[in-house]
Design a protein around this motif. Sequence first.
Motif, short mmCIF file in Angstrom:
data_model
loop_
_atom_site.label_atom_id
_atom_site.label_comp_id
_atom_site.label_asym_id
_atom_site.label_seq_id
_atom_site.Cartn_x
_atom_site.Cartn_y
_atom_site.Cartn_z
N THR A 131 -13.77 -25.20 0.93
CA THR A 131 -15.06 -24.74 2.09
C THR A 131 -15.53 -23.57 1.67
O THR A 131 -14.53 -22.47 1.84
CB THR A 131 -14.25 -25.17 3.35
N LEU A 188 -17.54 -20.52 3.23
CA LEU A 188 -18.07 -20.03 4.73
C LEU A 188 -19.22 -18.85 4.16
O LEU A 188 -19.00 -18.01 3.49
CB LEU A 188 -17.14 -19.28 5.53
N ASP A 225 -20.88 -24.43 3.14
CA ASP A 225 -20.18 -25.57 4.04
C ASP A 225 -20.27 -25.42 5.49
O ASP A 225 -20.65 -26.30 6.11
CB ASP A 225 -18.90 -26.00 3.50
N ILE A 226 -20.23 -24.26 5.81
CA ILE A 226 -20.18 -23.78 7.05
C ILE A 226 -20.96 -22.24 7.22
O ILE A 226 -20.74 -21.36 6.37
CB ILE A 226 -18.89 -23.59 7.94
N PRO A 284 -23.96 -29.02 7.08
CA PRO A 284 -23.27 -27.56 7.29
C PRO A 284 -23.66 -26.97 8.83
O PRO A 284 -24.73 -26.93 9.34
CB PRO A 284 -24.03 -26.75 6.19
N LEU A 310 -14.69 -22.11 14.68
CA LEU A 310 -14.66 -21.87 13.11
C LEU A 310 -13.54 -22.64 12.72
O LEU A 310 -14.16 -23.65 11.63
CB LEU A 310 -15.02 -20.41 12.76
N ALA A 353 -14.11 -26.23 12.63
CA ALA A 353 -15.05 -26.65 11.66
C ALA A 353 -14.73 -26.86 10.36
O ALA A 353 -14.88 -27.90 9.52
CB ALA A 353 -16.35 -25.62 11.76
N HIS A 387 -14.47 -30.06 7.92
CA HIS A 387 -14.91 -30.15 6.52
C HIS A 387 -13.82 -30.74 5.60
O HIS A 387 -14.10 -31.33 4.70
CB HIS A 387 -15.56 -28.79 6.15
#
Lengths: 337, 136
Positions: A166, A168, A191-192, A227, A243, A246, A250
């Motif tokens: 993942t 960020l 992805d985020i 995202p 966060l 999230a 993912h």
Amino acid sequence: MAVTVTPQQLIEALRAGDRRALARAITLVENREPAGEAILQSLYPLTGNAFIVGVTGAPGVGKSTLVSALIDAYRQRGARVGVIAVDPSSPFSGGAILGDRIRLAGSRRDEGVYFRSLSNRGQVGGLSRATGDIIHVLDAAGFDVIIVETVGAGQSEVEIMRYAHTVLVLTAPGLGDDVQASKAGILEIGDIFVVNKADREGADRTASELRHMISLAPQGDGDAWKPPVILTVASTGQGIDDLVAAIEQHREYLKDRDTLARRRRQLVERHLGELVSERLLAALQRAAGDRWRQAVDEVVARRRSPADAVRRLLSDVDVLAGLAREAGSGGGDPVEA
Amino acid sequence: MDRPIRVLVAKPGMDAHDRGAKVIARAFRDAGMEVIYTGLRQTPQAIVDAAVDEDVDVVGLSILSGAHNTLVPRIMDLLRQAGLDDVVVVVGGIIPDDDIPALKAAGVAEVFGPGSDLDRIVEFVRQAVRERQRIG
């Protein structure tokens, strides 16, 4: 410091939670010493359990502070956390100031957290060459979550995609318009997305601009990952739970869609490719000897193009016979002619 | 390839500023070393934990507060307990001459006061690391 312990002893110690052994092993791996290779070889079957989170974004958006907040959040959830923080080396001296520890919250001791600062040692792309290998060491040492913080040049930080499950991408209000974001190529790798320092003016606007940019990106099939944009104030912990949630989402998504396995395969494929080119190059240079230097000379003198010089080297039967001999023997970094 | 020397530059205790520490950190960097800088107000334990995690060859302590006679021996003790007897420790800052022998007896390799020549510090550290590696 002389290595008075064998790689096997180091591995046993680091698996048992000995931090000094872990730190030593990472140094050996980072410096590509023979003992480091032996360690990687033995550790490899023990890897594959950690979840790897990449953190990237421009300087000053709060990457280190966010990493510190994430460490706390994962510790509260009982996970052991390893951190690799990469800073740039000086192009002049090769030295580096690695300052990511400054933001590590307080001075509390915690056996469940290991933090290592790395210099990128001149490598572009936001990470160091050894990053992937060091992730393996932390993985085998039993860390559940491994956070990798990139250099933070803001642009071309795409290397992190190759290692993290993942990614960020951090930004903060007032850092430039949406064109900057698309120019930097970070929209594709996140992805985020995290808008940190969300207590500052303009945070909502930055978030909605980001959402808009993401919506313009080519969409995959119906259930492809979209995202999310999360607002945080890392220094106070605000938004960190969102966060982490999230990130967990993912992770579930990757698991459900088998994307994790596919990503791993891609990573392995690229990694093998790199190793093969590195080894073959070293072997070819040993096999070609003077002919390698001649080829370099000819290109320098512009008597031959680089492609032509390579073609000649690779059609030289003596060189090829030598290459077959050398390639099997392994080891050694490419030399500079 | 020679591997870069790794140095932890740390400020134990309650000093209010770290200009000196930053100057020396830059000097080490410009000499090709990898410098881990921990920032202000570190406890001895946090400094030693960082030295372990970062597998450094050198710990540079910058102390302006006058608390060196308590802080330095404590840090040396903790380093030994952590098995880091072979790390080179240098101290910089405002240290009265009379205090230097005791610090050296505690295991400090050298003490550098205000106005010390940066090149000399760098050279000293390089030499000291080389020697320890040979003994190692």
